[in-house]
Motif scaffolding. Structure first.
Motif, PDB file in Angstrom:
ATOM      1  N   GLN A  27     -11.064   9.985   4.633  1.00 32.23           N
ATOM      2  CA  GLN A  27      -9.749   9.866   5.296  1.00 32.23           C
ATOM      3  C   GLN A  27     -10.015   9.901   6.791  1.00 32.23           C
ATOM      4  O   GLN A  27      -9.708  10.866   7.475  1.00 32.23           O
ATOM      5  N   TRP A  41      -0.432  10.831 -11.054  1.00 32.90           N
ATOM      6  CA  TRP A  41      -1.709  10.979 -10.351  1.00 32.90           C
ATOM      7  C   TRP A  41      -2.550  12.149 -10.831  1.00 32.90           C
ATOM      8  O   TRP A  41      -3.690  12.300 -10.433  1.00 32.90           O
ATOM      9  N   GLY A  97       0.829  -1.199   0.000  1.00 34.68           N
ATOM     10  CA  GLY A  97       0.000   0.000   0.000  1.00 34.68           C
ATOM     11  C   GLY A  97       0.860   1.244   0.000  1.00 34.68           C
ATOM     12  O   GLY A  97       1.840   1.342  -0.758  1.00 34.68           O
ATOM     13  N   GLY A 150      -0.647   9.102   5.046  1.00 36.99           N
ATOM     14  CA  GLY A 150      -1.606   8.917   3.969  1.00 36.99           C
ATOM     15  C   GLY A 150      -1.053   9.585   2.733  1.00 36.99           C
ATOM     16  O   GLY A 150      -0.358  10.621   2.819  1.00 36.99           O
ATOM     17  N   THR A 151      -1.295   8.980   1.589  1.00 34.65           N
ATOM     18  CA  THR A 151      -1.012   9.638   0.312  1.00 34.65           C
ATOM     19  C   THR A 151      -2.247   9.576  -0.573  1.00 34.65           C
ATOM     20  O   THR A 151      -2.403  10.398  -1.467  1.00 34.65           O
ATOM     21  N   ARG A 163       3.949   2.492  -2.459  1.00 32.65           N
ATOM     22  CA  ARG A 163       3.598   3.473  -3.487  1.00 32.65           C
ATOM     23  C   ARG A 163       4.451   4.729  -3.311  1.00 32.65           C
ATOM     24  O   ARG A 163       4.851   5.363  -4.283  1.00 32.65           O
TER      25      ARG A 163
END
Ligand SMILES: *Cc1c(COP(=O)(O)O)cnc(C)c1O
Length: 824
Positions: free
Chosen positions: A654, A480, A126, A664-665, A130
Motif C-alpha cells: 500500500q 471479503w 476499482g 484504499g479498501t 467496489r
C-alpha cells in the motif's frame, strides 16, 4: 447435545432435499433443459433462480414493511457498482451454502465449479465502485431502507489480456448469457430530456415559470437486482437504468430502403448505457459522459420523487423521508435537477427548494487530485442542459452574493468558491455544485478528510465551515472474509463465536490467542492452503510454478503512477541484482505478485504494466534466482481474482505517494485476511496503523506534509539517485534495456521522468522502502513473530467493516436508524 446435533443434521438434510427439488424444477421449467443436457451454465442459472426465489420472498416483505411504516429511505447514487459474482454472496447471506452444496452434490454437480461459471458484474473501475457494492450489502445488513441507483452498462470494465507483456483491452460481455439476478421493469421508464429551449411563462401572481422543452428525449428503463443483507434479514434494491429510444425504429425510413438510418435514433439513445467510461479524450466522448451522468441522475430523481409523492402526498416533506448520497461528483448534476423538479415542476419557491435540496443531499468526495475533480465546459452544458445551466447560474449568484458579505471576502476567494471556473475557459465545477447542494460533505479516511479542508475545498470550507466530515471506508466481511476465506473464517468463528459476521468487533477476541502456538499453527495452515490454491491458479493461467512457502508479496489495484507499482518493481530489480551477486547467501524465497488494469488511454500506466511483465520474463527465466525470486503479473484483475489472491497474500503493498490515496479498501481486505502491510502514511493506512499497532505494520516514506514540502523544493530525482548506488544501478539497468533487449530504449522515457520530474516521489522514497522490505524479511524469518502479527492484524481490523461505516453515515448524514443483524 447428541440430540441437538442429530436434529441439525436432519434439518440440514431436509433443507438440502428441498433445494435439490427446487433446482431440478428450475432447470426443467425455467432454463428448459433436461438433467442430461444441462451445461454448467444451465446448472448455475437454475441454482441462482432457487436462491433468487428465497430472496424475492423476503424482498417483497421488506418493500411492504418500508411502505407500511413510511420510514425514511436512503438513495445511493453511483455511476459505478463493482459487484463481482453474486451466487455465493446470495447463498452466503441466505445461509444456504451448505445445503445447496449438498443438493448439487447429489445431482453430480460441484458448487465450487458453478461458482466459476458466473461472469463478474464489473460495472466499475476499482475502489469507488467496489465501495458502492460493499455499501449496498451493509445497508441491507443493517436493515436500512435503501436503493442503489446506477447504470446498467451493456459492457462493464474491459477484459485485460497481456500479449508480449502489453495490455490489450477487449470488450467485456457479462450479459452475453443473460443475467439471472435482475428483473426488467419495462413499466418503470422515464423520459430524459436533452437540449432544446426554455419558455418563460408569466404567471398571474407576477412570478415567472420556466418550462424546459427538450430537443431530444431518451427513455430510462429500470432493471432491479435484489440485494440480500446478512442472514437475509432485509433485502434492498439495486436499480440500474438502461437507455432506450422512445421511437426505436423509423418505419418510414426502413420501408424506403434506409435500413441503417432507420435505426439511428436507437443507436444514439442506447449508446448512453452501452459502455462504462467511454473514452473522453474527444469532445464526442466528453458529451457522452455528461449524457450518462444526467441520464441516470434524472431517472433516479424522477423515480424517487414519484415514490415519495405516492407514499407521502406532498413534495415539501422530501427531506424528512429521503436521503440521497452522491458517490463522487458523477451524479452531482442531480443537485440542479432536483431544483428544477421542485421549482419548475412543483412550484416550490426557490428558497424552500434550496433548503430541501441541501437537507436531502450528502456528497462523498473520493479524490484530492484537482485534475480528477470533474468540470464541464459551459458551452456544452448550455447546449445539452440549458435549464440546468440557468439554475446553476442562479445558485452561484446567490452563493457569491452571500459570500461577498463576509468580512474577509476577497475577489480571489470568490473566484475560488464560484461554481464557474473562469481560469480554464469557463467550466462548471461539479465538486463545488455537490458541495453547495449538500448538508454534509465527507472524505473517505481521516487524513483525506483533513486534507480536503486545506486543498480542494479550502475556500469553500472557510465560507461554509462545518460541512466537511469524515467517514472512513470499510469493506463487507461477508464477502471479503467468509466467502473469500472460508477456512480462516471457521477458525476465527471457533475463537470468537458464530456472531462474528453480525458484529465484526468480536474479532478483537482473536488478540488473546495471537501468541498461542497451537492457534498460530492452525492460522498458518489455513493460510498455507490458500497459498497452495493460488499457486495452482498461477500455474494454470501463466504456466509459472511458485512455491507456496515463499513470501507472497502482493500489489493488486489499478495501475497508476501515484499508486507506485514502479517503486515495487525497482525494489524487485534491486533484490534480483543482489541475489545474482551473491547467489549462495541465505535468501528469503519471495514471489512478487502484481495485478491491475490501466486506463486504456493512460500510456504511462500501460508502460508500467509492460515493465512488470518484462521484468517477470527475465527474472523467471534466470536459473541463478530459481527458487528465490519469482515475479507474476496476473491478468484481468477483478473482484473474483481479488477473492483468490487476498486470502493468500503475506505482504500487502500500500505504497502510494502520501497524500494521494483517498482511503484504499484493498489495504483493509488484505490486512483483515492476515497480510502484513508495507505502506506509506496515506489514506486509511494511517488508521490501520492505529488499530493494528505500529509493531505490526511496516511504515516507510515521506508523510503527506513532507511530500508537499519536498515538491515545493522541486521534483528532480537526481539528488536521491546520487545518494543511492542501488537505485542508480537499477535505473541504469532499466534505461539501458536490460529488461527490454528487443527494444533497449523502451523505458528510457519512463526512467527520465523519475530522474527529472519525479512528481510521485519514487526516488525520494526508494531507500526508505527498501529498508522497510528488509525489516519484512527479518520478521518473516521469525515465524512465531510473523504469525502473531498477522493474527493481530485480523483481530484489530474489525473496525474496518463497512457495517461500521454505514452506521456512521446513517447517524451523522442520513439520520436513519440502523438495526444490527443477528438472530431474533
Ligand atoms: C478492493 C478492490 C479495489 C480497490 O483496491 P485499492 O487497493 O483500494 O485501490 C479495486 N478493484 C477491486 C477488484 C477490488 O476488489
Amino acid at each position: 447435545m447428541d440430540i441437538k446435533v442429530e436434529d441439525r443434521a436432519a434439518s440440514d438434510a431436509d433443507a438440502a432435499a428441498a433445494i435439490k427439488e427446487a433446482i431440478l424444477n428450475k432447470l426443467i421449467y425455467s432454463v428448459g433443459k433436461s438433467l442430461e443436457a444441462a451445461s454448467s451454465h444451465d446448472w448455475f442459472v437454475a441454482t441462482a433462480f432457487v436462491a433468487r426465489d428465497r430472496i424475492v420472498e423476503r424482498w417483497l416483505a421488506s418493500i411492504d414493511e418500508v411502505n407500511r411504516t413510511g420510514r425514511k429511505q436512503v438513495y445511493y447514487l453511483s455511476v459505478e457498482f463493482l459487484i463481482g459474482r453474486l451466487l455465493f454472496d446470495a447463498l452466503t447471506n441466505m445461509e444456504m451454502v451448505e445445503p445447496t452444496r449438498a443438493a448439487l452434490f447429489a445431482l453430480g454437480v460441484d458448487l465450487d465449479e458453478l461458482r466459476e461459471v458466473e461472469p463478474d458484474a464489473a460495472l466499475g473501475n476499482g475502489g469507488l465502485g467496489r465501495l458502492a457494492a460493499c455499501f449496498m450489502e451493509s445497508l441491507a445488513t443493517l436493515s436500512i431502507a435503501a436503493f442503489g441507483y446506477g447504470i446498467r452498462y451493456d459492457h462493464g470494465l474491459f477484459r485485460q489480456r497481456i500479449k508480449d507483456g502489453r495490455q490489450l483491452e477487449y470488450p467485456e460481455e457479462w450479459l452475453a448469457f443473460g443475467n439471472p439476478w435482475e428483473f426488467q421493469r419495462p413499466e418503470v421508464d422515464y423520459e430524459i430530456g436533452f437540449g432544446g429551449r426554455i419558455e418563460a411563462e408569466h404567471q398571474p401572481d407576477g412570478t415567472v415559470k420556466h418550462v424546459w422543452l427538450p430537443g431530444e428525449t431518451v427513455e430510462a428503463v429500470a432493471y432491479d437486482t435484489p440485494i440480500a443483507g446478512w442472514r437475509g434479514a432485509h433485502i434492498n434494491t439495486l436499480r440500474l437504468w438502461s437507455a432506450r429510444a422512445p421511437d426505436p425504429l423509423r418505419l418510414d425510413k426502413f420501408n424506403s430502403g434506409d435500413h441503417v438510418g432507420a435505426l439511428m435514433d436507437q443507436v444514439r439513445a442506447e449508446s448512453i448505457s452501452k459502455v462504462l467510461y467511454p473514452g473522453d479524450t474527444t469532445p464526442a466522448g466528453q458529451e457522452l459522459r455528461l449524457r450518462q451522468e444526467f441520464f441516470f441522475a434524472s431517472a433516479s430523481l424522477q423515480d424517487l420523487v414519484l415514490r415519495h409523492l405516492r407514499q407521502h402526498g406532498g413534495i415539501l416533506s422530501l427531506a424528512d423521508k429521503v436521503a440521497i448520497q452522491l458517490n463522487d461528483t458523477h451524479p452531482a448534476i442531480a443537485v440542479a435537477e432536483l431544483m428544477r423538479i421542485l421549482v419548475d415542476l412543483h412550484d416550490v419557491p426557490w428558497r424552500d427548494a434550496w433548503a430541501i435540496t441541501q437537507a436531502t443531499f450528502g456528497y462523498t468526495n473520493h479524490t484530492l487530485l484537482p485534475e480528477a475533480l470533474e468540470t464541464w465546459p459551459v458551452p456544452l452544458m448550455e447546449r445539452l442542459l440549458p435549464r440546468h445551466m440557468q439554475i446553476i447560474y442562479l445558485i452561484n449568484a446567490i452563493h457569491l452574493d452571500q459570500a461577498s458579505k463576509l468580512a474577509d471576502s476577497t475577489g480571489e476567494r470568490l473566484a475560488a468558491i464560484s461554481l464557474i471556473d473562469e481560469a480554464h475557459g469557463r467550466r462548471v465545477r461539479m465538486g463545488h455544485l455537490a458541495f453547495l447542494g449538500s448538508h454534509k460533505v465527507n472524505g473517505v479516511s481521516r487524513l483525506h478528510s483533513d486534507l480536503l479542508k486545506v486543498t480542494v475545498f479550502r475556500e469553500l470550507d472557510a465560507v461554509l465551515p462545518g460541512r466537511i466530515t469524515n467517514k472512513t471506508n470499510g469493506v463487507t466481511f461477508r464477502r471479503w472474509l467468509k466467502e473469500a476465506n472460508p477456512g480462516l473464517t471457521s477458525l476465527l468463528t471457533e475463537v470468537v463465536g458464530d456472531r462474528l459476521l453480525d458484529d465484526a468487533r468480536l474479532l478483537e477476541k482473536v488478540a488473546a490467542v495471537a501468541g498461542d502456538a497451537a492457534f498460530q499453527e492452525r492460522y498458518a495452515a489455513e493460510r498455507r492452503a490458500n497459498k497452495v490454491a493460488l499457486a495452482k491458479l498461477v500455474r494454470h493461467r501463466l504456466g509459472i510454478k511458485i512455491d507456496p512457502d515463499a513470501l507472497f508479496d502482493v500489489q493488486i489495484k489499478r495501475i497508476h503512477e501515484y499508486k507506485r507499482q514502479i517503486l515495487n518493481i525497482l525494489e524487485t530489480i534491486a533484490v534480483y541484482d543482489m541475489i545474482r551477486a551473491q547467489p549462495m547467501r541465505d535468501w528469503i524465497p519471495r514471489v512478487k505478485i502484481f495485478s491491475g488494469k490501466a486506463a486504456a488511454s493512460y500510456a504511462t500506466a500501460k508502460l508500467i504494466i509492460q515493465l512488470a511483465n518484462d521484468v517477470a520474463k527475465i527474472v523467471n527465466a534466470d536459473p541463478t534466482v530459481r527458487g528465490i525470486l519469482k515475479v507474476v503479473f496476473l491478468p484481468n484483475y477483478n473482484v473474483s481474482l481479488a477473492e483468490r489472491i487476498i486470502p493468500a497474500a503475506d505482504l500487502s503493498e500500500q505504497i502510494s505517494t502520501a497524500g494521494m490515496e483517498a482511503s484504499g479498501t484493498g489495504n483493509m481486505k488484505l490486512a483483515l485476511n492476515g497480510a502484513l502491510t508495507i505502506g506509506t502514511l496515506d489514506g486509511a493506512n494511517v488508521e490501520i496503523r492505529e488499530k493494528v499497532g505500529a509493531d505490526n505494520i511496516f511504515i516507510f516514506g515521506l508523510t503527506a506534509e513532507e511530500v508537499e514540502a519536498h515538491r515545493h523544493r522541486g521534483i528532480d530525482g537526481s539528488d536521491a539517485i546520487n545518494r543511492s548506488a542501488k537505485l542508480a544501478e537499477v535505473l541504469e539497468a532499466i534505461a539501458s534495456g536490460v529488461f527490454s533487449p528487443d527494444e533497449p530504449d523502451r523505458y528510457r522515457g519512463l526512467v527520465d521522468i523519475l530522474i527529472h520530474h519525479d512528481y510521485f516521489m519514487v526516488t525520494a522514497d526508494f531507500e526508505s522502502y527498501y529498508e522497510a522490505q528488509r525489516a519484512v524479511f527479518r520478521r518473516w524469518r521469525d515465524k512465531r513473530s510473523w504469525w502473531r502479527a498477522a493474527a493481530l492484524n485480523t483481530a484489530h481490523m474489525g473496525w474496518f467493516s463497512s457495517d461500521r461505516t454505514i452506521a456512521e453515515y446513517a447517524k451523522d448524514i442520513w439520520d436513519v436508524p440502523v438495526k444490527p443483524p443477528g438472530r431474533g
